[in-house]
Enzyme design. Structure first.
Site, short mmCIF file in Angstrom:
data_model
loop_
_atom_site.label_atom_id
_atom_site.label_comp_id
_atom_site.label_asym_id
_atom_site.label_seq_id
_atom_site.Cartn_x
_atom_site.Cartn_y
_atom_site.Cartn_z
N ASP A 190 -2.20 -17.95 -0.50
CA ASP A 190 -3.06 -18.35 -1.29
C ASP A 190 -3.98 -19.62 -0.70
O ASP A 190 -4.81 -19.91 -0.66
CB ASP A 190 -2.62 -18.90 -2.67
CG ASP A 190 -1.25 -19.70 -2.68
OD1 ASP A 190 -0.55 -19.56 -1.51
OD2 ASP A 190 -0.70 -20.08 -3.85
N ASP B 172 -6.07 -7.28 4.02
CA ASP B 172 -7.10 -6.35 3.17
C ASP B 172 -8.02 -7.79 2.75
O ASP B 172 -9.15 -7.68 2.84
CB ASP B 172 -6.66 -5.36 2.44
CG ASP B 172 -7.85 -4.60 1.74
OD1 ASP B 172 -8.74 -4.28 2.42
OD2 ASP B 172 -7.92 -4.69 0.45
N TYR C 276 0.88 -1.25 -0.07
CA TYR C 276 -0.01 0.32 -0.06
C TYR C 276 0.82 1.16 -0.11
O TYR C 276 0.58 2.28 -0.43
CB TYR C 276 -0.93 0.16 1.14
CG TYR C 276 -2.24 -0.50 1.18
CD1 TYR C 276 -2.32 -1.73 0.63
CD2 TYR C 276 -3.33 -0.03 1.28
CE1 TYR C 276 -3.54 -2.57 0.58
CE2 TYR C 276 -4.52 -0.31 1.28
CZ TYR C 276 -4.72 -1.71 1.07
OH TYR C 276 -5.95 -2.55 0.82
N LYS D 67 4.01 -15.08 1.38
CA LYS D 67 4.07 -15.85 0.09
C LYS D 67 5.75 -16.09 -0.02
O LYS D 67 6.33 -15.46 -1.07
CB LYS D 67 3.55 -14.76 -1.00
CG LYS D 67 3.50 -15.58 -2.34
CD LYS D 67 2.59 -16.48 -2.66
CE LYS D 67 2.57 -17.01 -3.96
NZ LYS D 67 1.48 -18.26 -4.14
N ASP E 208 -11.88 -9.46 4.05
CA ASP E 208 -13.31 -9.49 3.44
C ASP E 208 -13.73 -10.68 3.22
O ASP E 208 -14.93 -11.26 3.37
CB ASP E 208 -13.17 -8.76 1.89
CG ASP E 208 -13.51 -7.22 2.07
OD1 ASP E 208 -13.11 -6.69 2.94
OD2 ASP E 208 -13.94 -6.92 0.75
C1 IPM Z 1 -10.20 -1.34 4.48
C2 IPM Z 1 -10.52 -0.67 2.97
C3 IPM Z 1 -9.74 0.27 2.79
C4 IPM Z 1 -8.19 -0.49 2.63
C5 IPM Z 1 -9.78 1.05 1.69
C6 IPM Z 1 -11.03 1.90 1.68
C7 IPM Z 1 -8.71 2.12 1.42
O1 IPM Z 1 -10.73 -1.68 2.19
O2 IPM Z 1 -10.13 -0.82 5.44
O3 IPM Z 1 -9.95 -2.73 4.40
O4 IPM Z 1 -7.72 -0.95 1.52
O5 IPM Z 1 -7.55 -0.64 3.50
MG MG Z 2 -10.88 -4.03 2.85
#
Ligand code: IPM
Ligand code: MG
Length: 368
Positions: free
Chosen positions: A230, A254, A148, A198, A258
């Site tokens: 992975d 990140d 990032y 990785k 999710d």
């Molecule tokens: C998160 C979000 C953020 C990230 C975005 C909105 C920049 O996806 O907090 O997980 O990628 O860190």
């Molecule tokens: Mg995110």
């Protein structure tokens, strides 16, 4: 002695942001205020601008005033930033830069994302119930380095077409401090640390693995295991109850969180704490936000799930204010509201009644 005299006064900066950010943050504030009334604390709330709304009003996603507010507060409650209005790939400023710059400038390198599955909503997850029993993990995401942030990071035109570059670079200090957060947390839990990398392809992955082994010498009571990212993505669904504390690079964390949100039934369920270190004395600089985004399709409709934001307020009480009983009170209220059958649309089963954002927030706050 009245409540005000017994309790303490805290200052909290609230940054609702864009999309459903304001909807869900308002409900997190409602739960904090309920905690204030029940436990006799008072919270001084100051609202600031961040993200797209800040671009619209002040031309920048992170105004200096907002940074100053964050620097002089006990904790920050954050909503979400971004939206189609600001999504032009050619844009020079982006709402997301607001949260990224805030994490960096406050040194919030440790992002804790606890993943719980509330029994009442197990059937909201597409993952089979028998795999979800006993899921209780915390993902520790490195938040101020890695892919990032490292430079170079840019796009440019060449005579042979467009090019783009992002960089994955880490210092050993950056990796070591996030690993230590993982080990420390594991020590207070089931004593298993899963280090994600990785290492079969990336040099930073090999460095990460080497350091994990070195740091583990200070934590012989914690079982360390390594897993390729992975494979981690697969095991998270195949055997989620296996995981206790998981530590990962910024982008890996990140993506994996999710995915982990699917276990809990919805993206709307998971909170996070971004910290400048582990709270040794019960207090650390922290920013608290649900892991979900701005959900532009449902923004302003009053139907978003506020639970991720409300649970983030619980983490704020726990990690920045050292108020463990108060944090537990919010978490129990969420559990109770779900057990009683309250559901927002994202976690409702077929034929189940649905409540809106404000009603869910009010039910939870009412139980605190
Ligand atoms: C998160 C979000 C953020 C990230 C975005 C909105 C920049 O996806 O907090 O997980 O990628 O860190
Ligand atoms: Mg995110």
């Amino acid at each position: 002695m009245d409540n005000k005299e017994r309790g303490l006064n805290y200052s909290i900066t609230v940054l609702p942001g864009d999309g459903i950010g304001p909807d869900v943050t308002a409900e997190a504030v409602r739960s904090l205020e309920a905690v204030g009334r029940s436990f006799g604390h008072s919270f001084d709330l100051s609202h600031g601008l961040v993200g797209g709304i800040a671009i619209d009003q002040l031309g920048t996603p992170l105004p200096q005033e907002t940074v100053a507010m964050c620097e002089s507060t006990d904790a920050i409650l954050f909503g979400a930033v971004g939206g189609p209005k600001w999504d032009d790939p050619g844009a020079t400023v982006r709402p997301e830069d607001g949260i990224l710059a805030l994490r960096k400038s406050l040194g919030l390198f440790a992002n804790l994302r606890p993943v719980r599955v509330f029994p009442a909503v197990m059937d909201s997850s597409p993952v089979k119930r028998q795999l979800l029993e006993g899921v209780d993990m915390i993902v520790v995401r490195e938040l101020t380095g890695g892919l990032y942030f490292a430079r170079p990071k840019r796009r440019w035109q060449t005579s042979r077409g467009r090019r783009g570059v992002d960089t994955l670079r880490y210092t050993e200090q950056e990796i070591e401090r996030i690993l230590r957060v993982g080990f420390e947390l594991a020590r207070g839990r089931r004593r298993r640390l899963t280090s994600v990398d990785k290492a079969n392809v990336l040099e930073t992955g090999r460095l990460w693995r080497e350091l994990a082994v070195e740091v583990s010498r200070d934590y012989s009571d914690v079982e360390l295991e390594h897993i390729l990212v992975d494979n981690a993505a697969m095991q998270l669904i195949r055997n989620p109850a296996h995981f206790d504390v998981v530590v990962a690079e910024n982008m890996f964390g990140d993506i994996l969180t999710d995915e982990a949100a699917v276990l809990s039934g919805s993206m709307g369920m998971l909170p996070s704490a971004s910290l400048s270190g582990l709270p040794e004395t019960g207090r650390a600089i922290g920013l608290y936000e649900p892991i979900h985004g701005t959900a532009p399709d449902i923004a302003g409709k009053g139907i978003a799930n506020p639970i991720g934001a409300i649970l983030s307020a619980a983490l704020l009480l726990r990690y920045s204010l050292g108020l463990e009983d108060e944090a537990n009170a919010i978490e129990r209220s969420v559990e109770g509201a779900l057990a009683e059958g309250y559901r927002t649309g994202d976690i409702a089963g077929q034929g189940e009644d649905v409540v809106g954002t404000a009603e869910m927030g009010a039910v939870i706050a009412g139980r605190v």
